[in-house]
Design an enzyme around this catalytic site. Structure first.
Site, PDB file in Angstrom:
ATOM      1  N   ASN A  11      53.575 -13.208 -47.084  1.00 18.10           N
ATOM      2  CA  ASN A  11      54.196 -14.113 -46.119  1.00 18.10           C
ATOM      3  C   ASN A  11      54.502 -15.393 -46.896  1.00 18.10           C
ATOM      4  OD1 ASN A  11      53.031 -15.562 -42.942  1.00 18.10           O
ATOM      5  ND2 ASN A  11      55.087 -15.227 -43.674  1.00 18.10           N
ATOM      6  N   CYS A  71      50.180 -21.460 -38.406  1.00 17.91           N
ATOM      7  CA  CYS A  71      50.418 -20.296 -39.260  1.00 17.91           C
ATOM      8  C   CYS A  71      49.217 -20.120 -40.176  1.00 17.91           C
ATOM      9  CB  CYS A  71      51.696 -20.467 -40.072  1.00 17.91           C
ATOM     10  SG  CYS A  71      51.998 -19.103 -41.222  1.00 17.91           S
ATOM     11  N   ASN A  73      48.630 -17.933 -42.623  1.00 18.23           N
ATOM     12  CA  ASN A  73      48.918 -17.769 -44.044  1.00 18.23           C
ATOM     13  C   ASN A  73      49.372 -19.081 -44.677  1.00 18.23           C
ATOM     14  OD1 ASN A  73      48.348 -14.947 -44.348  1.00 18.23           O
ATOM     15  ND2 ASN A  73      50.202 -14.522 -43.185  1.00 18.23           N
ATOM     16  N   HIS A 163      50.808 -14.825 -28.954  1.00 16.91           N
ATOM     17  CA  HIS A 163      50.843 -13.464 -29.494  1.00 16.91           C
ATOM     18  C   HIS A 163      50.681 -12.446 -28.374  1.00 16.91           C
ATOM     19  CE1 HIS A 163      50.329 -14.669 -33.763  1.00 16.91           C
ATOM     20  NE2 HIS A 163      49.698 -15.697 -33.228  1.00 16.91           N
ATOM     21  N   ASN A 194      55.055 -13.951 -30.711  1.00 16.66           N
ATOM     22  CA  ASN A 194      54.819 -13.114 -31.880  1.00 16.66           C
ATOM     23  C   ASN A 194      54.289 -11.771 -31.397  1.00 16.66           C
ATOM     24  OD1 ASN A 194      55.109 -15.243 -34.149  1.00 16.66           O
ATOM     25  ND2 ASN A 194      53.652 -16.186 -32.751  1.00 16.66           N
ATOM     26  N   GLU A 212      57.419 -11.659 -36.242  1.00 20.39           N
ATOM     27  CA  GLU A 212      57.089 -13.058 -35.992  1.00 20.39           C
ATOM     28  C   GLU A 212      58.224 -13.771 -35.275  1.00 20.39           C
ATOM     29  OE1 GLU A 212      54.886 -15.597 -38.552  1.00 20.39           O
ATOM     30  OE2 GLU A 212      54.585 -14.012 -40.035  1.00 20.39           O
ATOM     31  N   CYS A 221      50.670 -11.994 -41.188  1.00 20.88           N
ATOM     32  CA  CYS A 221      50.597 -13.095 -40.221  1.00 20.88           C
ATOM     33  C   CYS A 221      49.132 -13.370 -39.947  1.00 20.88           C
ATOM     34  CB  CYS A 221      51.333 -12.722 -38.934  1.00 20.88           C
ATOM     35  SG  CYS A 221      51.232 -13.988 -37.644  1.00 20.88           S
ATOM     36  N   THR A 223      47.580 -15.792 -38.009  1.00 23.39           N
ATOM     37  CA  THR A 223      47.227 -15.950 -36.606  1.00 23.39           C
ATOM     38  C   THR A 223      47.368 -14.616 -35.873  1.00 23.39           C
ATOM     39  OG1 THR A 223      49.487 -16.694 -36.116  1.00 23.39           O
ATOM     40  CG2 THR A 223      47.805 -18.396 -36.478  1.00 23.39           C
ATOM     41  N   GLY A 224      48.334 -13.795 -36.296  1.00 24.49           N
ATOM     42  CA  GLY A 224      48.495 -12.474 -35.700  1.00 24.49           C
ATOM     43  C   GLY A 224      47.315 -11.565 -35.995  1.00 24.49           C
TER      44      GLY A 224
END
Length: 277
Positions: A11, A71, A73, A163, A194, A212, A221, A223-224
């Site tokens: 990412n 984010c 990452n 998400h 997302n 995303e 991701c 947070t994903g």
């Protein structure tokens, strides 16, 4: 403008640390520089700025010019950048984000450089209206949505950004390009969303692929991955600590039962530096 290209599990970001504030044309600049054919190429443009609340502030502009609240990452990239470039000597520091407030970060060093970054991602938000969705439920688990005749069941989680997590038989080969954008822009999600497609392989390992919001398909991701772990616990699929395997690599996610906070651990890497002229 000096920049550094970095990535967290693929990412990738254009990181800028020589500004005091966001430029007025930052949306257009992000679209231009993130273009993979006519620009530098990245999923987003990240600014490291001064903060009056934390050691540093992070602002993230997606490749479509929209701003991301958080984010996972990118925050690992920011932490590695500031330590490895001598902007801080701390191995425990704080980074201010737009949507998740001030987040504590811990660095694990190898040969004097940040090798692994653990981020306190905060407490998940599970109230449907706060994620936000249009669903007045807390939590939103297994909610049905039908798109083009296909039914999906999703769990909604916010990690400072929204998400929805959907379980499928084979996440690694799921058709992101068809279903990702339709779910992202569905009316159930007033600020878009997302979308994570997940396959549970064991109590401590989940495969996940992500579409995303504002960037499309990405290799990882953070947070994903956190939202996927939360969803998997809520649905009874995994324990509270598990490895989330993304296209770009693995993240270790721990949902602490004592304080309800999510801890994400993973790497970040430099690619190259340059100057925008």
């Amino acid at each position: 403008m000096e920049f550094t290209k970095m990535h967290g599990l693929g990412n990738d970001f254009i990181v800028v640390a020589d500004q005091q504030s966001l430029p007025g044309d930052v949306a257009d600049l992000a679209i231009k520089l993130c273009n993979r054919f006519f620009g530098i190429g990245a999923d987003g443009l990240v600014y490291i700025l001064p903060s009056d609340k934390a050691d540093f502030k992070m602002r993230i502009i997606n490749s479509d010019g929209s701003e991301a609240e958080q984010c996972g990452n990118a925050i690992r990239c920011v932490a590695k950048y500031v330590y490895d470039n001598g902007l801080t000597s701390k191995t425990e520091l704080t980074i201010e984000t737009l949507g998740a407030g001030v987040q504590p970060v811990q660095l694990k060093l190898e040969n004097g450089k940040a090798a692994q970054v653990t981020v306190d991602m905060g407490q998940p938000i599970l109230n449907g209206l706060d994620v936000p969705t249009t669903i007045d439920a807390n939590p939103v688990i297994g909610h049905q949505v039908t798109i083009d005749g296909r039914e999906f069941a999703f769990t909604a989680v916010s990690m400072g950004n929204p998400h929805c997590v959907i379980y499928v038989d084979d996440a690694a080969n799921f058709d992101l390009a068809t279903w990702g954008p339709k779910l992202e822009k569905h009316p159930l999600f007033p600020r878009k969303i997302n979308v994570e497609f997940a396959t549970v392989n064991s109590r401590d390992q989940v495969d996940m692929r992500v579409w995303e919001r504002g960037a499309g398909p990405t290799l990882a991701c953070g947070t994903g991955a956190c939202a996927t772990l939360v969803s998997s616990v809520l649905n009874g699929h995994t324990d509270r600590k598990a490895t989330i395997s993304l296209a770009g690599g693995d993240l270790l996610i721990d949902w602490n039962e004592d304080n309800n906070r999510i801890y994400m651990t993973g790497p970040a890497a430099f690619v190259f530096t340059g100057t925008v002229i």
